[in-house]
Design a protein around this motif. Structure first.
Motif, PDB file in Angstrom:
ATOM      1  N   VAL A 166     -12.416   2.412 -14.356  1.00 11.98           N
ATOM      2  CA  VAL A 166     -11.307   3.355 -14.229  1.00 11.98           C
ATOM      3  C   VAL A 166     -11.776   4.645 -13.575  1.00 11.98           C
ATOM      4  N   ARG A 167     -12.992   5.082 -13.927  1.00 14.41           N
ATOM      5  CA  ARG A 167     -13.523   6.315 -13.323  1.00 14.41           C
ATOM      6  C   ARG A 167     -13.938   6.111 -11.873  1.00 14.41           C
ATOM      7  N   THR A 168     -14.355   4.911 -11.530  1.00 12.84           N
ATOM      8  CA  THR A 168     -14.891   4.652 -10.191  1.00 12.84           C
ATOM      9  C   THR A 168     -13.800   4.522  -9.138  1.00 12.84           C
ATOM     10  N   LEU A 169     -12.679   3.904  -9.492  1.00 13.93           N
ATOM     11  CA  LEU A 169     -11.670   3.557  -8.502  1.00 13.93           C
ATOM     12  C   LEU A 169     -10.571   4.605  -8.397  1.00 13.93           C
ATOM     13  N   GLU A 170     -10.030   4.704  -7.189  1.00 17.40           N
ATOM     14  CA  GLU A 170      -8.838   5.506  -6.968  1.00 17.40           C
ATOM     15  C   GLU A 170      -7.621   4.773  -7.545  1.00 17.40           C
ATOM     16  N   PRO A 171      -6.524   5.498  -7.809  1.00 16.37           N
ATOM     17  CA  PRO A 171      -5.348   4.848  -8.420  1.00 16.37           C
ATOM     18  C   PRO A 171      -4.864   3.616  -7.656  1.00 16.37           C
ATOM     19  N   ARG A 172      -4.820   3.661  -6.328  1.00 16.40           N
ATOM     20  CA  ARG A 172      -4.351   2.523  -5.546  1.00 16.40           C
ATOM     21  C   ARG A 172      -5.321   1.349  -5.670  1.00 16.40           C
ATOM     22  N   GLU A 173      -6.608   1.661  -5.697  1.00 18.23           N
ATOM     23  CA  GLU A 173      -7.613   0.605  -5.857  1.00 18.23           C
ATOM     24  C   GLU A 173      -7.525  -0.019  -7.247  1.00 18.23           C
ATOM     25  N   ALA A 224      -5.749 -14.960  -5.991  1.00 19.67           N
ATOM     26  CA  ALA A 224      -5.550 -13.730  -6.754  1.00 19.67           C
ATOM     27  C   ALA A 224      -5.576 -12.513  -5.831  1.00 19.67           C
ATOM     28  N   ASP A 225      -6.432 -12.555  -4.805  1.00 23.21           N
ATOM     29  CA  ASP A 225      -6.450 -11.479  -3.812  1.00 23.21           C
ATOM     30  C   ASP A 225      -5.101 -11.366  -3.111  1.00 23.21           C
ATOM     31  N   ASP A 226      -4.488 -12.511  -2.793  1.00 25.21           N
ATOM     32  CA  ASP A 226      -3.186 -12.477  -2.134  1.00 25.21           C
ATOM     33  C   ASP A 226      -2.143 -11.813  -3.020  1.00 25.21           C
ATOM     34  N   GLY A 227      -2.213 -12.055  -4.332  1.00 22.47           N
ATOM     35  CA  GLY A 227      -1.310 -11.375  -5.249  1.00 22.47           C
ATOM     36  C   GLY A 227      -1.532  -9.871  -5.250  1.00 22.47           C
ATOM     37  N   ALA A 228      -2.799  -9.458  -5.203  1.00 20.29           N
ATOM     38  CA  ALA A 228      -3.109  -8.030  -5.163  1.00 20.29           C
ATOM     39  C   ALA A 228      -2.678  -7.402  -3.841  1.00 20.29           C
ATOM     40  N   ARG A 229      -2.796  -8.151  -2.753  1.00 20.61           N
ATOM     41  CA  ARG A 229      -2.390  -7.622  -1.441  1.00 20.61           C
ATOM     42  C   ARG A 229      -0.893  -7.353  -1.409  1.00 20.61           C
ATOM     43  N   ARG A 230      -0.114  -8.231  -2.033  1.00 19.37           N
ATOM     44  CA  ARG A 230       1.341  -8.030  -2.046  1.00 19.37           C
ATOM     45  C   ARG A 230       1.725  -6.806  -2.881  1.00 19.37           C
ATOM     46  N   THR A 231       0.909  -6.505  -3.889  1.00 21.28           N
ATOM     47  CA  THR A 231       1.229  -5.376  -4.771  1.00 21.28           C
ATOM     48  C   THR A 231       0.681  -4.050  -4.250  1.00 21.28           C
ATOM     49  N   ALA A 235      -5.664  -2.624   2.342  1.00 19.01           N
ATOM     50  CA  ALA A 235      -6.653  -1.541   2.386  1.00 19.01           C
ATOM     51  C   ALA A 235      -7.161  -1.196   0.991  1.00 19.01           C
ATOM     52  N   ALA A 236      -6.256  -1.113   0.026  1.00 20.63           N
ATOM     53  CA  ALA A 236      -6.667  -0.761  -1.340  1.00 20.63           C
ATOM     54  C   ALA A 236      -7.548  -1.843  -1.940  1.00 20.63           C
ATOM     55  N   LEU A 237      -7.193  -3.109  -1.714  1.00 20.21           N
ATOM     56  CA  LEU A 237      -8.002  -4.199  -2.259  1.00 20.21           C
ATOM     57  C   LEU A 237      -9.373  -4.235  -1.599  1.00 20.21           C
ATOM     58  N   ARG A 238      -9.399  -4.072  -0.293  1.00 17.50           N
ATOM     59  CA  ARG A 238     -10.689  -4.102   0.410  1.00 17.50           C
ATOM     60  C   ARG A 238     -11.589  -2.966  -0.076  1.00 17.50           C
ATOM     61  N   SER A 239     -11.028  -1.787  -0.243  1.00 20.83           N
ATOM     62  CA  SER A 239     -11.810  -0.644  -0.719  1.00 20.83           C
ATOM     63  C   SER A 239     -12.336  -0.894  -2.126  1.00 20.83           C
ATOM     64  N   ALA A 240     -11.509  -1.483  -2.981  1.00 18.68           N
ATOM     65  CA  ALA A 240     -11.946  -1.785  -4.346  1.00 18.68           C
ATOM     66  C   ALA A 240     -13.071  -2.804  -4.350  1.00 18.68           C
ATOM     67  N   LEU A 241     -12.954  -3.831  -3.518  1.00 16.95           N
ATOM     68  CA  LEU A 241     -14.007  -4.846  -3.451  1.00 16.95           C
ATOM     69  C   LEU A 241     -15.319  -4.241  -2.964  1.00 16.95           C
ATOM     70  N   LEU A 242     -15.243  -3.352  -1.997  1.00 18.56           N
ATOM     71  CA  LEU A 242     -16.463  -2.728  -1.478  1.00 18.56           C
ATOM     72  C   LEU A 242     -17.107  -1.819  -2.529  1.00 18.56           C
ATOM     73  N   ARG A 243     -16.298  -1.164  -3.319  1.00 13.52           N
ATOM     74  CA  ARG A 243     -16.841  -0.291  -4.361  1.00 13.52           C
ATOM     75  C   ARG A 243     -17.489  -1.098  -5.491  1.00 13.52           C
ATOM     76  N   LEU A 244     -16.841  -2.208  -5.849  1.00 13.06           N
ATOM     77  CA  LEU A 244     -17.330  -2.993  -6.987  1.00 13.06           C
ATOM     78  C   LEU A 244     -18.414  -3.977  -6.584  1.00 13.06           C
ATOM     79  N   GLY A 245     -18.415  -4.432  -5.337  1.00  5.98           N
ATOM     80  CA  GLY A 245     -19.384  -5.442  -4.921  1.00  5.98           C
ATOM     81  C   GLY A 245     -19.111  -6.768  -5.597  1.00  5.98           C
ATOM     82  N   SER A 246     -20.140  -7.603  -5.687  1.00  2.00           N
ATOM     83  CA  SER A 246     -19.986  -8.943  -6.270  1.00  2.00           C
ATOM     84  C   SER A 246     -20.092  -8.928  -7.789  1.00  2.00           C
TER      85      SER A 246
END
Length: 316
Positions: A166-173, A224-231, A235-246
């Motif tokens: 919660v602290r790491t990600l922006e609200p959209r992420e 699941a990514d497709d569900g997140a993309r629709r919501t 850009a927000a999903l890609r940024s979140a994935l880059l912040r969290l990594g694997s």
């Protein structure tokens, strides 16, 4: 009957190695993961039915049908003697078919029981150690500094986030991550993965079982990514994935003990968000190709089912 045994045997071999290997290496599943997931399920079901059916057809061949073989053999098992038409190899084939069917069934049942126990344990721990997230029903925040997100399925579903996330990600992420986890729950991915987990557990020495489970995990992550993309948008999903990594998800789902996401899976998911699969093609499969794959999936399952009906000897 021998012809049926040969047909099912050839299909079982094809579905045990060359076809799954080719599918696991193909790039097109990333373009239509739902279609590819359906094909994987058809391969697993048809492969198991064909393997067992081939053994049954060979073992029952001397009697001409499965019902006739049962009429000959069941009394022999209880009172003897064994019918002269059935040799050791036929009895062994029937015994192996029965043993394999029981083994696969018990593995599925045990995997389901263990998953349910783990889900209950997870829910109990979550209730004790986490707090509800304001404004997000069914979402709880765990006091932990490492950024993690996962979902716990069941009758009562829960999405779990850590304070570190919660602290790491922006609200959209954060909205993208929550939507991703909820898509897992809404699409019942834990049930899909459960069957492949049971297959791998039943046949750990079977290389394709591990390959299939891994491929299915990747496909469910993409869905699941497709569900997140629709919501939340790409850009927000890609940024979140880059912040969290694997390491953002501790496992495919908390209850299954499945294949954990890794850098290769993350790369495949990011490639879709960047506009393509590993071959650079972003467009979903055409409707004609999707229909063809779905027809092929149905046909794969239909072959052993029709062969099983034919083995009963009730068809004209």
């Amino acid at each position: 009957m021998l012809a049926i045994a040969v047909i099912l045997g050839v299909l079982a071999v094809a579905l045990a190695w060359p076809i799954p290997v080719a599918l696991s290496r193909a790039a097109w599943p990333a373009r239509s993961p739902a279609v590819a997931l359906g094909l994987w399920q058809a391969i697993a079901l048809a492969g198991g039915l064909s393997m067992i059916g081939s053994l049954i057809a060979f073992g029952a061949a001397p009697a001409g049908s499965l019902l006739a073989a049962a009429a000959d053999l069941i009394p022999a098992f209880t009172a003897g003697p064994m019918p002269a038409a059935f040799g050791v190899i036929q009895v062994a084939a029937l015994t192996l078919a029965a043993g394999l069917a029981v083994h696969l069934g018990l593995s599925l049942a045990l995997t389901a029981v263990r998953a349910e126990r783990e889900r209950r344990r997870q829910h109990q721990l979550i209730d004790l150690l986490s707090d509800p997230m304001p404004g997000e029903p069914g979402t709880r925040v765990l006091a932990h500094p490492v950024p993690l997100a996962y979902c716990v399925p069941g009758i009562r579903t829960t999405t779990v986030l850590t304070e570190g996330l919660v602290r790491t990600l922006e609200p959209r992420e954060l909205a993208a991550v929550i939507a991703h986890e909820r898509a897992h729950l809404e699409q019942l991915h834990h049930l899909v993965l459960l069957a492949f987990r049971a297959w791998h557990s039943a046949l750990p020495w079977f290389p394709i079982a591990n390959r299939a489970e891994r491929s299915v995990v990747v496909l469910t992550e993409m869905l699941a990514d497709d569900g997140a993309r629709r919501t939340a948008g790409d850009a927000a999903l890609r940024s979140a994935l880059l912040r969290l990594g694997s390491g953002g998800e501790p496992g495919a789902y908390a209850d299954t003990g499945g294949v954990a996401p890794d850098a290769e899976m993350l790369t495949a998911r990011l490639a879709r968000l960047d506009g393509g699969d590993r071959d650079g093609d972003a467009a979903p499969l055409g409707s004609g190709v999707r229909v063809a794959v779905l027809v092929a999936s149905v046909a794969l399952v239909a072959v052993p089912v029709v062969a099983g009906i034919a083995m009963l000897g009730i068809l004209p």
